[in-house]
Design a protein around this motif. Structure first.
Motif, PDB file in Angstrom:
ATOM      1  N   THR A 127      -0.087   2.933  -1.739  1.00  0.00           N
ATOM      2  CA  THR A 127       0.548   1.945  -2.597  1.00  0.00           C
ATOM      3  C   THR A 127       1.512   2.651  -3.543  1.00  0.00           C
ATOM      4  N   ALA A 128       2.542   1.923  -3.923  1.00  0.00           N
ATOM      5  CA  ALA A 128       3.490   2.431  -4.919  1.00  0.00           C
ATOM      6  C   ALA A 128       3.690   1.377  -6.012  1.00  0.00           C
ATOM      7  N   ASP A 129       2.613   0.650  -6.307  1.00  0.00           N
ATOM      8  CA  ASP A 129       2.693  -0.431  -7.284  1.00  0.00           C
ATOM      9  C   ASP A 129       3.018   0.068  -8.694  1.00  0.00           C
ATOM     10  N   ILE A 130       2.528   1.256  -9.031  1.00  0.00           N
ATOM     11  CA  ILE A 130       2.701   1.745 -10.398  1.00  0.00           C
ATOM     12  C   ILE A 130       3.891   2.693 -10.454  1.00  0.00           C
ATOM     13  N   GLU A 131       4.978   2.245 -11.066  1.00  0.00           N
ATOM     14  CA  GLU A 131       6.183   3.045 -11.281  1.00  0.00           C
ATOM     15  C   GLU A 131       6.755   3.617  -9.982  1.00  0.00           C
ATOM     16  N   LEU A 132       6.500   2.918  -8.862  1.00  0.00           N
ATOM     17  CA  LEU A 132       7.044   3.326  -7.560  1.00  0.00           C
ATOM     18  C   LEU A 132       6.634   4.736  -7.158  1.00  0.00           C
ATOM     19  N   VAL A 133       5.479   5.172  -7.651  1.00  0.00           N
ATOM     20  CA  VAL A 133       4.941   6.478  -7.279  1.00  0.00           C
ATOM     21  C   VAL A 133       3.933   6.276  -6.142  1.00  0.00           C
ATOM     22  N   MET A 134       4.198   6.880  -4.985  1.00  0.00           N
ATOM     23  CA  MET A 134       3.321   6.706  -3.837  1.00  0.00           C
ATOM     24  C   MET A 134       1.980   7.375  -4.064  1.00  0.00           C
ATOM     25  N   VAL A 135       0.910   6.615  -3.878  1.00  0.00           N
ATOM     26  CA  VAL A 135      -0.457   7.112  -4.032  1.00  0.00           C
ATOM     27  C   VAL A 135      -1.225   6.775  -2.757  1.00  0.00           C
TER      28      VAL A 135
END
Length: 258
Positions: A234-242
């Motif tokens: 997911t990249a929901d938070i600040e478009l950072v891929m996790v």
């Protein structure tokens, strides 16, 4: 099974009513999804699958490897079952649990996975291997609790798959007794093992197989079928891929080339 008076039951009844579908009219619902006649394109797809040469099948494997790279799906060809088992043992030796320091593995009750004999492959590492399946009909509630705990404690879940689509690097997995969805969803690392001939080109070939292949027709659609393209991300938070936010953080696919 849905309880008729539950919120889910009422919700499904409202959808059926809006669509004009009867609760028991399963053939009509299947007809709405699949065409009733084999189209020329579907017939050609089946013929393409059945007549595919070894070289063409290996070309699909190469395509699968390339399509899996941007998805963080690691596709590893292995010449036989023993090599795949050794590779999984190496993966267990070279990785650590996301939480805690005790390693355990949970696996499907599946013919190909049984062939791996992971208990023997991991014996020197003293890593227990649990099979997520009921053993007889006694104390089903207790067995269900045991399986749930084993899946929760395991950091690697080992499954097979019904098919794999090369153009989207997607595992297609039906749910059957002994092949619990949780094995591919709960552990931090998902390991899947398939044979070369299980690789299809795309969704068109999959749909043709599900509808017209005699073996698939005999079984029909199970109550659940998952499509998995790489590990959870997911990249929901600040478009950072996790990776691993909603499921496994890593997915390894071993393809037995034979």
């Amino acid at each position: 099974m849905l309880t008729p008076n539950s919120n889910q039951g009422r919700f499904i009844r409202n959808i059926r009513a809006a669509l004009g579908k009867s609760e028991h009219d399963i053939p009509a619902r299947e007809a709405a999804i699949f065409t009733s006649r084999k189209s020329p394109a579907q017939a050609q797809s089946l013929e393409t699958i059945r007549s595919r040469s070894d070289a063409e099948q290996r070309a699909l494997l190469d395509r699968l490897i390339e399509e899996g790279k941007p998805l963080n799906l690691k596709v590893i060809p292995q010449k036989d079952v023993a090599s795949a088992a050794a590779a999984i043992a190496g993966l267990v030796a070279g990785t650590s649990p996301e939480w805690g320091d005790r390693k355990s593995v949970v696996q499907w009750d599946h013919p190909l996975i049984s062939e791996l004999n992971l208990s023997a492959a991991l014996g020197e590492q003293n890593v227990p291997v649990h099979t997520a399946a009921f053993e007889g009909d006694a104390d089903r509630a207790g067995q269900r609790a045991r399986i749930r705990q084993q899946v929760t404690d395991a950091y690697i879940g080992v499954t097979s798959a019904d098919f794999c689509l090369a153009d989207t690097a997607t595992l297609v997995m039906k749910t059957r007794p002994g092949e619990a969805r949780s094995v591919s969803l709960v552990p931090s690392v998902h390991v899947a093992v398939i044979r070369l001939e299980q690789i299809l080109a795309d969704l068109k070939e999959l749909y043709a197989m599900l509808k017209w292949d005699p073996d698939q027709q005999a079984e029909g659609l199970t109550h659940h079928m998952a499509f998995i393209s790489g590990p959870s991300k997911t990249a929901d938070i600040e478009l950072v891929m996790v990776h691993g936010a909603h499921g496994p953080r890593a997915l390894w696919l071993y393809v037995i080339t034979g």
